[in-house]
Design a protein around this motif. Structure first.
Motif, PDB file in Angstrom:
ATOM      1  N   SER A 807     -24.001  11.412 -30.170  1.00 25.68           N
ATOM      2  CA  SER A 807     -23.319  11.207 -28.891  1.00 25.68           C
ATOM      3  C   SER A 807     -21.854  10.856 -29.092  1.00 25.68           C
ATOM      4  O   SER A 807     -20.991  11.249 -28.291  1.00 25.68           O
ATOM      5  CB  SER A 807     -24.022  10.113 -28.086  1.00 25.68           C
ATOM      6  OG  SER A 807     -24.015   8.890 -28.790  1.00 25.68           O
ATOM      7  N   ASP A 808     -21.520  10.130 -30.183  1.00 23.89           N
ATOM      8  CA  ASP A 808     -20.127   9.786 -30.445  1.00 23.89           C
ATOM      9  C   ASP A 808     -19.306  11.008 -30.844  1.00 23.89           C
ATOM     10  O   ASP A 808     -18.124  11.118 -30.498  1.00 23.89           O
ATOM     11  CB  ASP A 808     -20.036   8.718 -31.531  1.00 23.89           C
ATOM     12  CG  ASP A 808     -20.338   7.325 -31.000  1.00 23.89           C
ATOM     13  OD1 ASP A 808     -20.451   7.195 -29.767  1.00 23.89           O
ATOM     14  OD2 ASP A 808     -20.457   6.389 -31.796  1.00 23.89           O
ATOM     15  N   ILE A 809     -19.930  11.926 -31.579  1.00 24.83           N
ATOM     16  CA  ILE A 809     -19.228  13.173 -31.913  1.00 24.83           C
ATOM     17  C   ILE A 809     -18.927  13.954 -30.638  1.00 24.83           C
ATOM     18  O   ILE A 809     -17.828  14.507 -30.461  1.00 24.83           O
ATOM     19  CB  ILE A 809     -20.061  14.019 -32.895  1.00 24.83           C
ATOM     20  CG1 ILE A 809     -20.173  13.307 -34.248  1.00 24.83           C
ATOM     21  CG2 ILE A 809     -19.429  15.399 -33.086  1.00 24.83           C
ATOM     22  CD1 ILE A 809     -21.104  13.991 -35.225  1.00 24.83           C
ATOM     23  N   MET A 810     -19.897  14.001 -29.720  1.00 21.67           N
ATOM     24  CA  MET A 810     -19.659  14.654 -28.431  1.00 21.67           C
ATOM     25  C   MET A 810     -18.579  13.917 -27.648  1.00 21.67           C
ATOM     26  O   MET A 810     -17.725  14.543 -26.998  1.00 21.67           O
ATOM     27  CB  MET A 810     -20.955  14.700 -27.615  1.00 21.67           C
ATOM     28  CG  MET A 810     -22.048  15.568 -28.211  1.00 21.67           C
ATOM     29  SD  MET A 810     -23.609  15.379 -27.325  1.00 21.67           S
ATOM     30  CE  MET A 810     -23.145  15.904 -25.688  1.00 21.67           C
ATOM     31  N   ALA A 811     -18.610  12.576 -27.690  1.00 22.23           N
ATOM     32  CA  ALA A 811     -17.631  11.792 -26.941  1.00 22.23           C
ATOM     33  C   ALA A 811     -16.213  12.070 -27.420  1.00 22.23           C
ATOM     34  O   ALA A 811     -15.268  12.080 -26.626  1.00 22.23           O
ATOM     35  CB  ALA A 811     -17.951  10.303 -27.057  1.00 22.23           C
ATOM     36  N   LEU A 812     -16.056  12.308 -28.726  1.00 27.30           N
ATOM     37  CA  LEU A 812     -14.724  12.626 -29.251  1.00 27.30           C
ATOM     38  C   LEU A 812     -14.185  13.920 -28.643  1.00 27.30           C
ATOM     39  O   LEU A 812     -12.991  14.037 -28.363  1.00 27.30           O
ATOM     40  CB  LEU A 812     -14.774  12.748 -30.778  1.00 27.30           C
ATOM     41  CG  LEU A 812     -14.772  11.436 -31.561  1.00 27.30           C
ATOM     42  CD1 LEU A 812     -14.951  11.709 -33.047  1.00 27.30           C
ATOM     43  CD2 LEU A 812     -13.480  10.674 -31.319  1.00 27.30           C
ATOM     44  N   HIS A 813     -15.096  14.896 -28.459  1.00 30.47           N
ATOM     45  CA  HIS A 813     -14.665  16.136 -27.796  1.00 30.47           C
ATOM     46  C   HIS A 813     -14.065  15.833 -26.443  1.00 30.47           C
ATOM     47  O   HIS A 813     -12.971  16.272 -26.100  1.00 30.47           O
ATOM     48  CB  HIS A 813     -15.861  17.089 -27.633  1.00 30.47           C
ATOM     49  CG  HIS A 813     -16.236  17.830 -28.872  1.00 30.47           C
ATOM     50  ND1 HIS A 813     -16.861  17.229 -29.927  1.00 30.47           N
ATOM     51  CD2 HIS A 813     -16.094  19.147 -29.205  1.00 30.47           C
ATOM     52  CE1 HIS A 813     -17.093  18.130 -30.886  1.00 30.47           C
ATOM     53  NE2 HIS A 813     -16.642  19.296 -30.467  1.00 30.47           N
ATOM     54  N   PHE A 814     -14.829  15.081 -25.636  1.00 31.96           N
ATOM     55  CA  PHE A 814     -14.423  14.855 -24.249  1.00 31.96           C
ATOM     56  C   PHE A 814     -13.314  13.817 -24.114  1.00 31.96           C
ATOM     57  O   PHE A 814     -12.583  13.820 -23.127  1.00 31.96           O
ATOM     58  CB  PHE A 814     -15.637  14.426 -23.420  1.00 31.96           C
ATOM     59  CG  PHE A 814     -16.676  15.498 -23.302  1.00 31.96           C
ATOM     60  CD1 PHE A 814     -16.397  16.681 -22.649  1.00 31.96           C
ATOM     61  CD2 PHE A 814     -17.937  15.342 -23.863  1.00 31.96           C
ATOM     62  CE1 PHE A 814     -17.344  17.678 -22.548  1.00 31.96           C
ATOM     63  CE2 PHE A 814     -18.887  16.327 -23.767  1.00 31.96           C
ATOM     64  CZ  PHE A 814     -18.598  17.506 -23.101  1.00 31.96           C
ATOM     65  N   PHE A 815     -13.178  12.932 -25.124  1.00 34.36           N
ATOM     66  CA  PHE A 815     -12.089  11.957 -25.069  1.00 34.36           C
ATOM     67  C   PHE A 815     -10.739  12.656 -25.086  1.00 34.36           C
ATOM     68  O   PHE A 815      -9.819  12.297 -24.351  1.00 34.36           O
ATOM     69  CB  PHE A 815     -12.204  10.988 -26.252  1.00 34.36           C
ATOM     70  CG  PHE A 815     -11.127   9.936 -26.269  1.00 34.36           C
ATOM     71  CD1 PHE A 815     -11.234   8.806 -25.478  1.00 34.36           C
ATOM     72  CD2 PHE A 815     -10.005  10.080 -27.076  1.00 34.36           C
ATOM     73  CE1 PHE A 815     -10.245   7.842 -25.488  1.00 34.36           C
ATOM     74  CE2 PHE A 815      -9.011   9.114 -27.096  1.00 34.36           C
ATOM     75  CZ  PHE A 815      -9.132   7.995 -26.293  1.00 34.36           C
ATOM     76  N   PHE A 816     -10.625  13.693 -25.914  1.00 31.28           N
ATOM     77  CA  PHE A 816      -9.363  14.421 -25.999  1.00 31.28           C
ATOM     78  C   PHE A 816      -9.198  15.433 -24.867  1.00 31.28           C
ATOM     79  O   PHE A 816      -8.149  16.059 -24.740  1.00 31.28           O
ATOM     80  CB  PHE A 816      -9.264  15.121 -27.350  1.00 31.28           C
ATOM     81  CG  PHE A 816      -9.110  14.188 -28.505  1.00 31.28           C
ATOM     82  CD1 PHE A 816      -7.918  13.501 -28.703  1.00 31.28           C
ATOM     83  CD2 PHE A 816     -10.154  13.950 -29.380  1.00 31.28           C
ATOM     84  CE1 PHE A 816      -7.774  12.613 -29.761  1.00 31.28           C
ATOM     85  CE2 PHE A 816     -10.015  13.068 -30.445  1.00 31.28           C
ATOM     86  CZ  PHE A 816      -8.822  12.396 -30.630  1.00 31.28           C
ATOM     87  N   LEU A 817     -10.235  15.594 -24.045  1.00 24.89           N
ATOM     88  CA  LEU A 817     -10.139  16.484 -22.883  1.00 24.89           C
ATOM     89  C   LEU A 817      -9.878  15.728 -21.587  1.00 24.89           C
ATOM     90  O   LEU A 817      -9.764  16.338 -20.535  1.00 24.89           O
ATOM     91  CB  LEU A 817     -11.441  17.297 -22.734  1.00 24.89           C
ATOM     92  CG  LEU A 817     -11.731  18.310 -23.843  1.00 24.89           C
ATOM     93  CD1 LEU A 817     -13.091  18.956 -23.618  1.00 24.89           C
ATOM     94  CD2 LEU A 817     -10.650  19.382 -23.905  1.00 24.89           C
ATOM     95  N   VAL A 818      -9.810  14.379 -21.655  1.00 24.74           N
ATOM     96  CA  VAL A 818      -9.535  13.587 -20.443  1.00 24.74           C
ATOM     97  C   VAL A 818      -8.136  13.916 -19.934  1.00 24.74           C
ATOM     98  O   VAL A 818      -7.176  13.946 -20.699  1.00 24.74           O
ATOM     99  CB  VAL A 818      -9.660  12.080 -20.721  1.00 24.74           C
ATOM    100  CG1 VAL A 818      -9.147  11.263 -19.543  1.00 24.74           C
ATOM    101  CG2 VAL A 818     -11.106  11.721 -20.999  1.00 24.74           C
ATOM    102  N   LYS A 819      -8.026  14.178 -18.625  1.00 23.97           N
ATOM    103  CA  LYS A 819      -6.755  14.541 -18.007  1.00 23.97           C
ATOM    104  C   LYS A 819      -6.362  13.519 -16.946  1.00 23.97           C
ATOM    105  O   LYS A 819      -7.214  12.992 -16.244  1.00 23.97           O
ATOM    106  CB  LYS A 819      -6.849  15.926 -17.343  1.00 23.97           C
ATOM    107  CG  LYS A 819      -7.084  17.078 -18.306  1.00 23.97           C
ATOM    108  CD  LYS A 819      -7.123  18.393 -17.551  1.00 23.97           C
ATOM    109  CE  LYS A 819      -7.333  19.580 -18.490  1.00 23.97           C
ATOM    110  NZ  LYS A 819      -7.387  20.859 -17.752  1.00 23.97           N
ATOM    111  N   ASP A 820      -5.064  13.254 -16.857  1.00 30.36           N
ATOM    112  CA  ASP A 820      -4.556  12.448 -15.748  1.00 30.36           C
ATOM    113  C   ASP A 820      -3.503  13.227 -14.972  1.00 30.36           C
ATOM    114  O   ASP A 820      -2.635  12.664 -14.324  1.00 30.36           O
ATOM    115  CB  ASP A 820      -3.973  11.123 -16.257  1.00 30.36           C
ATOM    116  CG  ASP A 820      -2.815  11.332 -17.221  1.00 30.36           C
ATOM    117  OD1 ASP A 820      -2.662  12.472 -17.716  1.00 30.36           O
ATOM    118  OD2 ASP A 820      -2.074  10.369 -17.472  1.00 30.36           O
ATOM    119  N   TYR A 821      -3.600  14.562 -15.045  1.00 29.40           N
ATOM    120  CA  TYR A 821      -2.691  15.423 -14.297  1.00 29.40           C
ATOM    121  C   TYR A 821      -3.485  16.617 -13.796  1.00 29.40           C
ATOM    122  O   TYR A 821      -4.624  16.844 -14.196  1.00 29.40           O
ATOM    123  CB  TYR A 821      -1.537  15.902 -15.184  1.00 29.40           C
ATOM    124  CG  TYR A 821      -1.996  16.676 -16.407  1.00 29.40           C
ATOM    125  CD1 TYR A 821      -2.179  18.061 -16.364  1.00 29.40           C
ATOM    126  CD2 TYR A 821      -2.283  16.021 -17.595  1.00 29.40           C
ATOM    127  CE1 TYR A 821      -2.620  18.765 -17.467  1.00 29.40           C
ATOM    128  CE2 TYR A 821      -2.724  16.715 -18.709  1.00 29.40           C
ATOM    129  CZ  TYR A 821      -2.882  18.084 -18.640  1.00 29.40           C
ATOM    130  OH  TYR A 821      -3.321  18.784 -19.733  1.00 29.40           O
TER     131      TYR A 821
END
Length: 870
Positions: A807-821
């Motif tokens: 799950s942490d490996i998956m979380a790393l994928h989505f952590f770098f995909l978080v957008k604030d724009y």
């Protein structure tokens, strides 16, 4: 071990909340100087009509007989005012829509943690800037603009929240209530000198919030007769109110009228995302300061709407929803809302060029004020040599500096530290250095948490350097080709899980791969019956991710069919248990029969409730009582069943299905049943697979008791195949999450799912019921996994650590995909994906505890415990 476990949970909690603190702190600033146009405004008063949930096409189109659906508004468009489409932004919900209309900015992003119900910080609005405002409508909308406002210039009149009943016979009464109360108000004003003086002041606002259309859309869909008839009711009501106001004010020509909507609605009766039916809303304005209709031979819009609505010769002027606030402020001469980002649509104004220029200048100064305040605040907390005028030092750049500093720290050669006291001293020095750097930057306390938390983590990792070294050496014992093959399959599996968040059909591909798995192992040759069952249920479950998520119509017969299949399966199981008389007593038979009765009652309640709502007779009280009783009993009944593996799991399935049927509207009612069947087969498959590895295991799965607690010395060592078991768990959990829809999107929720329990709008209660519906498949998977751990003699801590890594490996994928724009759809999707994966680890702990409770605990109604043969 316990210390590291607690530290691991703490780390995940911190980083779970970090994205909200880093990316979703409030962008609103305060301390600006109010800006307003110095010239006399064209209007003394403004009347704002907001038809909640009204689509643009429904208002502008013609009915089946070729007549305008809203004849009064059509007459305004052709003879008195200007019109267009107001383009909204996601989330297309009532609160963000009204904030954009009245305050001029798109919803404060930090409100994502508040459920949009209450803004974390105060904000200015047209209503706050007015001399007086009177508003009528829903309590959810009116109160949020009056809350925290000083003075006594805002007056709200709302009906009870219980009136917002999706199952009511006629919800147009929500709108007629508003119109009737407005009429009574002006009638009273004629006989009340104080009130008469107030309504004749300048810079006043009348706000009419009309909720009936939205409620009818949720209950009956926008294509229904009820929804379209409600539009006619609103059109007639507006006509009466406009006529009354003109008569009251003696046709002085000083009243400006605006009619619009906060959001639209999809064909399946929902809103929240970015479908055009949700983001395209009507906008019509007329009266003081508004341009008259303009005939044109060509339009700048190339869509098919104009011809469809027969408005191709009447100039259409589209605006953004946030532009409405500066327009209204300009019309009555009040300061522009301080946090507004809207741009004044001057094409709607009927005034001199000087007034338009002054208004645009005021608009620009108001936005510039926000920039100045933001720049000043940033400059006060930033070192002078870091600050660059006109180029804000963003949070992301600050984080980049911290990351560089941390990267420099990580490049230290720690393996050269030999004395045992040198390692902690080095990390203490690093902590002091980081803390001092943050202190001189005047950083918030949360930055200390983010920057200092990795220090003890890396310290703990380096203390166990020998373990890491041994692990690497053990991997090197595998042949290179085999190691690369395992790594490739593991990476491919992770990527399939990540892609399933974007494309649900990837779950189908994964389940098809699961179906093929027995052919590449010895399972097919040694246990064909189990293999065939695994293949069949894997392929059957693979169908669900291909089913439609939204836009589907309720199909009550599929719910009935699911109930009948559960009853048929129950009869087979009970018959099988009766034959084994040594293990089945009257008390247990009575419990199973009672659970089957619950299934029958659930089917009856679903059918009769659906029929009653179709006849517009509301939710029967008896059905409501039975539904809540079944839901409450579903938590207790499994605890009365025997703790033997098969019987307890089957009891949990029956209780879960009785509740799930009440919360179903279509094919999803079959999902827990198919998932549970696959889980039963999975338990047998894992036991058979373990025996192929020559692991000594003599007990049969049917003879195991969940209360059985083996000595820790009986736990075996980990095998490479255990990584597959952990991956299977994560995959089944993701399938349970997305199997019947993308529940990360608000569009996937259907309020009809809770109509067996309540029809009166109650967001918290409805949300709780939908959350339980979501959790039921999770619970079924986790209970099955309890059995897998028991049958394979595997430590739950070991498996949990492997699940944590995946799950942490998956979380790393989505952590770098978080957008604030970007759009709210893009931002919301990136948040939800990251939150789901991070929650997986956190929630897994609580789900594991719940599954352990459901599988191992035994309640006895009376008497002494009875012994059972094993």
């Amino acid at each position: 071990m316990l210390l590291f476990f607690i530290l691991g949970l703490l780390v995940h909690f911190v980083f779970f909340g970090s994205i909200f603190d880093i990316y979703f702190t409030s962008p609103l600033v305060h301390g600006m100087t109010p800006q307003f146009t110095p010239l006399p405004p064209p209007a003394k008063r403004l009347v704002l009509f907001v038809a909640d949930g009204l689509r643009a096409d429904t208002l502008y189109e013609f009915d089946e007989n070729g007549n305008p659906r809203a004849p009064f508004i059509r007459n305004i468009i052709m003879h008195e005012g200007s019109w267009g489409i107001s383009h909204t932004r996601v989330p297309t919900e009532s609160r963000p829509g009204h904030v954009a209309l009245i305050a001029g900015f798109y919803e404060d992003v930090s409100a994502v943690a508040k459920g949009w119900k209450e803004n974390p910080v105060g904000f200015d609005s047209l209503i706050n800037e007015s001399k007086y405002t009177w508003s009528w409508g829903s309590p959810d909308i009116l109160t949020m603009f009056a809350k925290g406002v000083g003075g006594d210039h805002i007056y709200t009149y709302s009906y009870d929240a219980e009136s917002e009943d999706f199952g009511a016979y006629d919800v147009t009464k929500l709108d007629t209530w508003v119109f009737d109360n407005v009429k009574e108000f002006f009638h009273a004003a004629r006989n009340n000198q104080s009130l008469f003086s107030k309504v004749n002041e300048e810079k006043i606002v009348f706000f009419l919030h009309l909720l009936g259309i939205d409620t009818n859309g949720h209950a009956h869909r926008p294509t229904s007769r009820e929804y379209k008839d409600n539009v006619k009711v609103v059109d007639d009501g507006i006509k009466e109110i406009v006529s009354m106001l003109e008569h009251f004010y003696g046709n002085d020509g000083k009243t400006a009228f605006i009619f619009t909507s906060d959001h639209g609605m999809t064909d399946w009766g929902f809103h929240g995302a970015g479908h055009p039916s949700e983001t395209l809303t009507p906008f019509v304005s007329w009266g003081a300061g508004i341009k008259y209709p303009q005939k044109v031979s060509a339009q700048k819009f190339d869509d098919a709407f104009l011809k469809e609505w027969k408005l191709e010769n009447w100039k259409r002027q589209d605006i953004h929803q946030a532009d409405v606030a500066p327009l209204m402020a300009s019309l009555i001469g009040v300061p522009f809302p301080l946090n507004s980002v809207g741009i004044l649509p001057i094409d709607y104004l009927n005034n001199t060029d000087l007034f338009k220029a002054e208004s645009m200048f005021t608009n620009a100064m108001q936005i510039l004020e926000q920039f100045k305040v933001k720049m000043t605040q940033k400059k006060e907390v930033t070192l002078p040599f870091f600050f660059t005028p006109f180029k804000l030092l963003s949070e992301s750049k600050q984080l980049n500096i911290v990351r560089k500093a941390r990267s420099y720290i990580k490049q230290r050669k720690y393996d050269e530290a030999k004395p045992s006291h040198l390692l902690p001293c080095c990390f203490i020095a690093i902590s002091v250095l980081v803390a001092f750097f943050l202190l001189i930057q005047d950083c918030p306390w949360t930055y200390y948490v983010y920057c200092l938390l990795p220090v003890p983590i890396w310290y703990a990792v380096l203390r166990e350097f020998q373990v890491i070294q041994d692990f690497v050496l053990s991997l090197l014992t595998f042949p290179p080709s085999q190691l690369v093959g395992y790594l490739f399959i593991f990476t491919l599996g992770i990527e399939v899980l990540v892609l399933s968040f974007f494309y649900r059909y990837m779950l189908t591909a994964g389940l098809i791969a699961f179906a093929c798995w027995p052919f590449i192992t010895q399972l097919w040759t040694r246990a064909k019956s189990i293999s065939l069952s695994w293949i069949f249920f894997s392929l059957l479950l693979a169908v669900f991710p291909l089913m439609p998520v939204v836009g589907r119509k309720p199909d009550i017969f599929l719910v009935m069919g699911a109930g009948l299949l559960v009853l048929l399966l129950s009869l087979c199981v009970v018959t099988s248990l009766i034959k084994r008389k040594d293990r089945f007593i009257n008390e247990e038979l009575l419990l199973h029969l009672f659970q089957m009765l619950s299934i029958v009652l659930s089917m009856c309640v679903v059918y009769t409730t659906h029929d009653s709502l179709l006849k517009k007779q509301g939710l029967p009280l008896l059905n409501q009582i039975i539904s809540w009783i079944i839901l409450a009993s579903s938590f207790v009944l499994p605890l009365l069943s025997p703790t033997s593996l098969f019987e307890r799991l089957f009891s949990i399935l029956l209780s879960s299905m009785s509740a799930y049927l009440l919360l179903s509207t279509g094919y999803e009612a079959l999902f827990p049943l198919v998932l549970s069947c696959l889980m039963f087969v999975w338990i047998r498959v894992e036991q058979e697979t373990l025996q192929q590895l020559s692991v000594s295991y003599k007990q049969k799965a049917t003879s195991l008791q969940f209360t059985y607690s083996p000595d820790i010395t009986q736990f075996r060592q980990l095998y490479l195949d255990d990584i597959r078991r952990a991956f299977f768990l994560v995959f089944f959990l993701v399938t349970a999450f997305f199997g019947t829809g993308n529940i990360a999107s608000v569009n996937s929720f259907d309020l009809a799912s809770v109509y067996c329990f309540l029809t009166v709008f109650s967001p918290f209660m409805m949300g709780a019921l939908m959350m339980w519906k979501i959790l039921i498949p999770f619970v079924l998977v986790m209970c099955a996994f309890e059995a897998v751990q028991l049958t394979t003699q595997l430590s739950s801590k070991s498996l949990f650590l492997m699940v944590l890594i995946i799950s942490d490996i998956m979380a790393l994928h989505f952590f770098f995909l978080v957008k604030d724009y970007g759009s709210w759809l893009d931002i919301g999707t990136s948040i939800s994906h990251y939150v789901i994966v991070m929650s997986l680890t956190i929630v897994l702990v609580f789900l594991n505890g719940l599954a352990h409770l459901l599988t191992t605990k035994k309640l006895r109604l009376c008497g002494k415990p009875k012994s059972h043969l094993i």
